[in-house]
Design an enzyme around this catalytic site. Structure first.
Site, PDB file in Angstrom:
ATOM      1  N   ASP A  19      22.414  11.601  24.332  1.00  0.00           N
ATOM      2  CA  ASP A  19      23.074  11.662  25.656  1.00  0.00           C
ATOM      3  C   ASP A  19      22.192  12.452  26.616  1.00  0.00           C
ATOM      4  O   ASP A  19      21.232  13.086  26.212  1.00  0.00           O
ATOM      5  CB  ASP A  19      24.432  12.362  25.521  1.00  0.00           C
TER       6      ASP A  19
ATOM      7  N   ASP B 162      23.328  15.033  28.409  1.00  0.00           N
ATOM      8  CA  ASP B 162      24.037  16.279  28.682  1.00  0.00           C
ATOM      9  C   ASP B 162      24.791  16.157  30.017  1.00  0.00           C
ATOM     10  O   ASP B 162      25.404  15.113  30.259  1.00  0.00           O
ATOM     11  CB  ASP B 162      23.066  17.473  28.627  1.00  0.00           C
TER      12      ASP B 162
HETATM   13  N1  LIG Z   1      24.553  17.419  25.078  1.00  0.00           N
HETATM   14  C1  LIG Z   1      24.583  18.088  23.932  1.00  0.00           C
HETATM   15  N2  LIG Z   1      24.735  19.437  23.934  1.00  0.00           N
HETATM   16  C2  LIG Z   1      24.745  20.111  22.769  1.00  0.00           C
HETATM   17  N3  LIG Z   1      24.627  19.545  21.565  1.00  0.00           N
HETATM   18  C3  LIG Z   1      24.488  18.225  21.524  1.00  0.00           C
HETATM   19  N4  LIG Z   1      24.344  17.389  20.490  1.00  0.00           N
HETATM   20  C4  LIG Z   1      24.218  16.137  20.973  1.00  0.00           C
HETATM   21  N5  LIG Z   1      24.293  16.136  22.320  1.00  0.00           N
HETATM   22  C5  LIG Z   1      24.456  17.441  22.692  1.00  0.00           C
END
Ligand SMILES: Nc1ncnc2[nH]cnc12
Ligand SMILES: CSC[C@H]1O[C@H](OP(=O)(O)O)[C@H](O)[C@@H]1O
Length: 288
Positions: free
Chosen positions: A209, A211
Protein backbone atom coordinates in the site's frame (compact mmCIF):
# COMPACT_ATOMS: atom_id res chain seq x y z
CA UNK A 1 33.66 -23.01 7.02
CA UNK A 2 30.23 -24.36 7.78
CA UNK A 3 26.79 -25.01 6.38
CA UNK A 4 23.81 -22.70 6.20
CA UNK A 5 20.68 -22.95 8.27
CA UNK A 6 18.31 -20.23 7.12
CA UNK A 7 15.81 -18.85 9.59
CA UNK A 8 12.76 -17.40 7.85
CA UNK A 9 10.44 -15.12 9.79
CA UNK A 10 7.18 -14.83 7.91
CA UNK A 11 5.13 -11.70 8.44
CA UNK A 12 1.54 -10.83 7.67
CA UNK A 13 0.03 -13.26 5.20
CA UNK A 14 2.93 -15.71 5.45
CA UNK A 15 1.96 -18.27 8.09
CA UNK A 16 3.31 -21.43 6.48
CA UNK A 17 5.71 -22.36 3.73
CA UNK A 18 4.64 -24.77 1.04
CA UNK A 19 7.43 -26.81 -0.45
CA UNK A 20 9.42 -27.26 2.76
CA UNK A 21 10.61 -30.87 2.57
CA UNK A 22 10.69 -33.22 5.64
CA UNK A 23 8.91 -30.47 7.52
CA UNK A 24 7.99 -30.83 11.18
CA UNK A 25 6.87 -28.32 13.80
CA UNK A 26 9.14 -28.01 16.84
CA UNK A 27 8.14 -26.44 20.19
CA UNK A 28 10.97 -24.39 21.69
CA UNK A 29 11.16 -22.85 25.16
CA UNK A 30 13.43 -19.88 25.83
CA UNK A 31 14.59 -17.93 28.91
CA UNK A 32 12.63 -14.95 27.55
CA UNK A 33 9.27 -16.70 27.40
CA UNK A 34 7.47 -18.33 24.47
CA UNK A 35 8.16 -17.51 20.83
CA UNK A 36 5.28 -16.55 18.54
CA UNK A 37 4.56 -20.19 17.65
CA UNK A 38 6.24 -23.55 17.16
CA UNK A 39 8.92 -23.44 14.48
CA UNK A 40 8.72 -25.42 11.25
CA UNK A 41 11.99 -27.17 10.44
CA UNK A 42 12.67 -28.68 7.03
CA UNK A 43 14.63 -28.27 3.81
CA UNK A 44 14.26 -26.10 0.72
CA UNK A 45 16.45 -27.08 -2.25
CA UNK A 46 18.57 -29.14 0.14
CA UNK A 47 19.17 -26.23 2.54
CA UNK A 48 18.04 -26.61 6.16
CA UNK A 49 15.43 -23.96 6.96
CA UNK A 50 13.58 -22.97 10.12
CA UNK A 51 10.34 -21.06 9.60
CA UNK A 52 8.48 -19.01 12.21
CA UNK A 53 5.18 -17.21 11.56
CA UNK A 54 5.91 -13.89 13.28
CA UNK A 55 2.35 -13.26 14.40
CA UNK A 56 1.60 -16.95 15.08
CA UNK A 57 -0.59 -19.18 12.95
CA UNK A 58 -3.91 -17.37 12.63
CA UNK A 59 -2.20 -13.99 13.27
CA UNK A 60 -3.23 -13.69 16.93
CA UNK A 61 -0.24 -11.53 18.05
CA UNK A 62 -0.01 -7.82 17.26
CA UNK A 63 3.27 -6.02 16.60
CA UNK A 64 3.64 -4.65 20.17
CA UNK A 65 2.95 -8.07 21.71
CA UNK A 66 5.57 -10.02 19.83
CA UNK A 67 8.23 -11.65 21.98
CA UNK A 68 11.09 -10.67 19.69
CA UNK A 69 13.75 -11.95 22.10
CA UNK A 70 12.14 -15.38 22.31
CA UNK A 71 11.79 -15.55 18.52
CA UNK A 72 15.48 -14.83 17.92
CA UNK A 73 16.65 -17.07 20.77
CA UNK A 74 14.51 -19.96 19.45
CA UNK A 75 16.00 -19.54 15.98
CA UNK A 76 19.48 -19.67 17.41
CA UNK A 77 18.66 -22.73 19.53
CA UNK A 78 17.62 -24.54 16.35
CA UNK A 79 20.99 -23.83 14.75
CA UNK A 80 20.03 -20.93 12.50
CA UNK A 81 23.08 -19.22 10.98
CA UNK A 82 21.35 -16.43 9.03
CA UNK A 83 17.95 -14.80 9.43
CA UNK A 84 15.71 -13.70 6.56
CA UNK A 85 12.63 -11.66 7.39
CA UNK A 86 9.73 -11.38 4.95
CA UNK A 87 7.37 -8.51 5.78
CA UNK A 88 4.46 -6.52 4.49
CA UNK A 89 5.38 -2.84 4.15
CA UNK A 90 3.73 0.42 3.21
CA UNK A 91 5.39 2.60 0.57
CA UNK A 92 6.46 6.19 1.22
CA UNK A 93 7.57 6.69 -2.40
CA UNK A 94 5.60 7.07 -5.59
CA UNK A 95 8.07 4.85 -7.48
CA UNK A 96 7.62 1.93 -5.06
CA UNK A 97 4.08 0.82 -5.86
CA UNK A 98 2.25 -2.14 -4.34
CA UNK A 99 3.74 -5.38 -5.65
CA UNK A 100 7.36 -4.17 -5.36
CA UNK A 101 9.87 -6.11 -3.27
CA UNK A 102 12.23 -3.85 -1.30
CA UNK A 103 15.38 -5.32 0.21
CA UNK A 104 15.91 -2.71 2.90
CA UNK A 105 19.32 -1.68 4.20
CA UNK A 106 18.56 0.95 6.86
CA UNK A 107 16.03 1.54 9.62
CA UNK A 108 14.66 4.42 11.63
CA UNK A 109 13.35 2.98 14.89
CA UNK A 110 10.29 4.85 16.17
CA UNK A 111 8.98 1.98 18.31
CA UNK A 112 8.69 2.72 22.03
CA UNK A 113 6.85 -0.10 23.80
CA UNK A 114 9.15 -3.06 23.25
CA UNK A 115 12.08 -4.70 24.97
CA UNK A 116 14.96 -3.97 22.65
CA UNK A 117 17.95 -5.82 24.04
CA UNK A 118 18.99 -9.19 25.44
CA UNK A 119 21.44 -7.31 27.64
CA UNK A 120 20.91 -4.92 30.56
CA UNK A 121 21.68 -4.49 34.25
CA UNK A 122 24.21 -7.14 35.22
CA UNK A 123 25.55 -7.62 31.72
CA UNK A 124 25.77 -4.61 29.45
CA UNK A 125 26.62 -4.76 25.75
CA UNK A 126 26.56 -2.26 22.90
CA UNK A 127 26.59 -3.70 19.39
CA UNK A 128 27.06 -1.52 16.30
CA UNK A 129 23.91 -0.95 14.25
CA UNK A 130 25.55 1.35 11.70
CA UNK A 131 25.04 -1.27 9.01
CA UNK A 132 22.01 -3.14 10.33
CA UNK A 133 21.60 -5.75 7.60
CA UNK A 134 23.97 -8.35 6.24
CA UNK A 135 25.03 -7.24 2.73
CA UNK A 136 25.71 -10.82 1.62
CA UNK A 137 22.32 -12.16 2.69
CA UNK A 138 20.56 -9.08 1.31
CA UNK A 139 22.26 -9.50 -2.08
CA UNK A 140 21.24 -13.18 -2.23
CA UNK A 141 17.67 -12.20 -1.33
CA UNK A 142 17.51 -9.44 -3.97
CA UNK A 143 18.89 -11.78 -6.66
CA UNK A 144 16.38 -14.46 -5.68
CA UNK A 145 13.45 -12.04 -5.81
CA UNK A 146 14.60 -10.80 -9.25
CA UNK A 147 15.05 -14.38 -10.52
CA UNK A 148 11.54 -15.16 -9.30
CA UNK A 149 10.25 -12.35 -11.53
CA UNK A 150 9.43 -9.77 -8.86
CA UNK A 151 10.08 -6.05 -9.36
CA UNK A 152 12.89 -5.45 -6.85
CA UNK A 153 14.55 -2.41 -5.31
CA UNK A 154 17.80 -3.10 -3.50
CA UNK A 155 18.30 -0.66 -0.61
CA UNK A 156 15.85 1.54 1.23
CA UNK A 157 15.12 2.92 4.67
CA UNK A 158 12.37 1.26 6.72
CA UNK A 159 10.57 3.35 9.32
CA UNK A 160 9.57 1.08 12.19
CA UNK A 161 6.46 2.44 13.91
CA UNK A 162 4.78 1.14 17.06
CA UNK A 163 1.27 0.61 15.69
CA UNK A 164 -1.04 -1.18 15.79
CA UNK A 165 -2.93 1.73 14.20
CA UNK A 166 -1.65 2.85 10.82
CA UNK A 167 -0.06 6.33 10.57
CA UNK A 168 -1.86 9.63 10.41
CA UNK A 169 -1.38 11.62 7.21
CA UNK A 170 0.87 14.07 9.10
CA UNK A 171 3.10 11.22 10.32
CA UNK A 172 3.25 9.66 6.88
CA UNK A 173 4.28 13.00 5.31
CA UNK A 174 6.88 13.55 8.05
CA UNK A 175 8.50 10.15 7.45
CA UNK A 176 8.73 11.02 3.74
CA UNK A 177 10.50 14.28 4.64
CA UNK A 178 12.92 12.28 6.76
CA UNK A 179 13.90 10.36 3.65
CA UNK A 180 12.33 7.07 4.69
CA UNK A 181 11.22 4.81 1.84
CA UNK A 182 8.94 2.23 3.43
CA UNK A 183 7.10 1.68 6.69
CA UNK A 184 6.24 -1.29 8.87
CA UNK A 185 5.69 -2.30 12.50
CA UNK A 186 7.96 -5.27 13.12
CA UNK A 187 11.54 -4.93 11.88
CA UNK A 188 12.53 -3.26 15.13
CA UNK A 189 13.71 -4.53 17.53
CA UNK A 190 13.96 -7.74 15.48
CA UNK A 191 16.99 -6.52 13.53
CA UNK A 192 18.70 -5.23 16.69
CA UNK A 193 18.18 -8.51 18.52
CA UNK A 194 19.41 -10.52 15.55
CA UNK A 195 22.62 -8.48 15.64
CA UNK A 196 23.01 -9.02 19.40
CA UNK A 197 22.60 -12.75 18.75
CA UNK A 198 25.31 -12.56 16.07
CA UNK A 199 22.84 -13.56 13.35
CA UNK A 200 23.27 -11.92 9.93
CA UNK A 201 19.84 -10.43 9.08
CA UNK A 202 18.14 -9.36 5.86
CA UNK A 203 14.64 -8.04 5.27
CA UNK A 204 12.59 -8.42 2.12
CA UNK A 205 9.61 -6.12 2.30
CA UNK A 206 6.64 -6.64 0.01
CA UNK A 207 4.92 -3.32 -0.68
CA UNK A 208 1.20 -3.63 -0.05
CA UNK A 209 0.00 0.00 0.00
CA UNK A 210 0.94 3.69 -0.19
CA UNK A 211 0.36 4.34 3.53
CA UNK A 212 -1.46 7.65 4.17
CA UNK A 213 0.53 10.39 2.42
CA UNK A 214 -1.30 10.54 -0.92
CA UNK A 215 -3.99 13.22 -0.64
CA UNK A 216 -6.25 11.69 -3.27
CA UNK A 217 -6.31 8.28 -1.59
CA UNK A 218 -8.01 6.92 1.49
CA UNK A 219 -5.63 5.51 4.12
CA UNK A 220 -4.55 1.90 4.15
CA UNK A 221 -6.83 -0.92 5.34
CA UNK A 222 -5.87 -4.47 6.31
CA UNK A 223 -7.98 -5.84 3.46
CA UNK A 224 -5.81 -3.91 0.95
CA UNK A 225 -2.69 -5.37 2.52
CA UNK A 226 -3.98 -8.94 2.43
CA UNK A 227 -5.21 -8.64 -1.13
CA UNK A 228 -1.73 -7.68 -2.36
CA UNK A 229 -0.07 -10.33 -0.20
CA UNK A 230 -2.29 -13.08 -1.55
CA UNK A 231 -1.47 -11.92 -5.07
CA UNK A 232 2.24 -12.15 -4.18
CA UNK A 233 2.17 -15.54 -2.46
CA UNK A 234 3.50 -17.52 -5.43
CA UNK A 235 6.28 -14.97 -6.02
CA UNK A 236 7.33 -15.09 -2.37
CA UNK A 237 7.44 -18.89 -2.50
CA UNK A 238 9.53 -18.79 -5.70
CA UNK A 239 11.86 -16.24 -4.12
CA UNK A 240 12.54 -18.52 -1.13
CA UNK A 241 13.11 -21.51 -3.40
CA UNK A 242 15.57 -19.60 -5.58
CA UNK A 243 17.25 -18.05 -2.55
CA UNK A 244 18.03 -21.47 -1.09
CA UNK A 245 18.93 -23.04 -4.42
CA UNK A 246 21.50 -20.31 -5.13
CA UNK A 247 23.32 -20.40 -1.79
CA UNK A 248 26.93 -21.54 -2.13
CA UNK A 249 27.47 -25.02 -0.68
CA UNK A 250 29.87 -23.71 1.93
CA UNK A 251 29.06 -20.77 4.18
CA UNK A 252 32.09 -18.50 4.49
CA UNK A 253 32.19 -16.73 7.87
CA UNK A 254 30.59 -13.29 8.24
CA UNK A 255 31.98 -10.58 10.55
CA UNK A 256 28.51 -10.51 12.14
CA UNK A 257 29.12 -14.08 13.42
CA UNK A 258 31.56 -12.59 15.94
CA UNK A 259 30.19 -9.08 16.55
CA UNK A 260 29.97 -9.61 20.32
CA UNK A 261 33.77 -9.79 20.45
CA UNK A 262 33.74 -5.98 20.71
CA UNK A 263 30.42 -5.33 22.44
CA UNK A 264 30.38 -6.51 26.07
CA UNK A 265 31.53 -3.85 28.52
CA UNK A 266 30.67 -5.35 31.94
CA UNK A 267 33.78 -6.70 33.68
CA UNK A 268 33.71 -10.49 34.15
CA UNK A 269 33.64 -10.16 37.97
CA UNK A 270 30.71 -7.72 37.81
CA UNK A 271 28.48 -9.93 35.64
CA UNK A 272 25.21 -11.23 37.07
CA UNK A 273 25.42 -15.05 36.91
CA UNK A 274 21.67 -15.30 36.23
CA UNK A 275 22.09 -13.03 33.19
CA UNK A 276 25.02 -15.10 32.01
CA UNK A 277 22.79 -18.19 32.22
CA UNK A 278 19.91 -16.53 30.36
CA UNK A 279 22.29 -15.48 27.61
CA UNK A 280 23.67 -18.99 27.05
CA UNK A 281 22.18 -19.40 23.58
CA UNK A 282 22.53 -15.84 22.37
CA UNK A 283 25.99 -15.00 23.71
CA UNK A 284 27.40 -18.25 25.09
CA UNK A 285 30.21 -18.05 22.55
CA UNK A 286 31.74 -15.07 24.36
CA UNK A 287 30.50 -15.75 27.92
CA UNK A 288 31.62 -19.34 28.47
N1 LIG B 1 1.20 1.32 5.70
C1 LIG B 1 1.71 0.47 6.59
N2 LIG B 1 2.13 0.92 7.80
C2 LIG B 1 2.66 0.07 8.68
N3 LIG B 1 2.81 -1.25 8.48
C3 LIG B 1 2.40 -1.73 7.31
N4 LIG B 1 2.42 -2.97 6.82
C4 LIG B 1 1.90 -2.94 5.57
N5 LIG B 1 1.53 -1.68 5.24
C5 LIG B 1 1.84 -0.90 6.32
C1 LIG C 1 -1.60 -6.50 8.27
S1 LIG C 1 -1.02 -4.87 8.01
C2 LIG C 1 0.04 -4.41 9.37
C3 LIG C 1 0.97 -5.47 9.84
O1 LIG C 1 1.63 -6.04 8.68
C4 LIG C 1 3.03 -5.93 8.85
O2 LIG C 1 3.43 -7.11 9.53
P1 LIG C 1 4.78 -7.91 9.19
O3 LIG C 1 5.90 -6.90 9.25
O4 LIG C 1 4.90 -8.96 10.24
O5 LIG C 1 4.60 -8.47 7.79
C5 LIG C 1 3.18 -4.69 9.71
O6 LIG C 1 4.45 -4.60 10.30
C6 LIG C 1 2.05 -4.85 10.70
O7 LIG C 1 2.40 -5.71 11.77
Amino acid sequence: MSEWTIGIIGGSGLYRIDGLEDAHWVAVTTPWGPPSDDLLVGHIAGVRCVFLPRHGRGHHLGPSDLNFRANVDAMKQLGVTDLLSVSAIGSLREDLPPGYFVVVDQFVDRTFARTKSFFGTGLVAHVSMADPVCPRLSAFAADAARDAGAPVTQGGTYLAMEGPQFSTRAESLLYRQWGCDVIGMTAMPEAKLAREAELPYALVGMVTDYDAWRPEEAGVEVTDVLQVLHGNAALARQMLLRFCAALPAVRAPSPIDRCLDHAIITAPEARDPAMVDRLATVAGRVLR
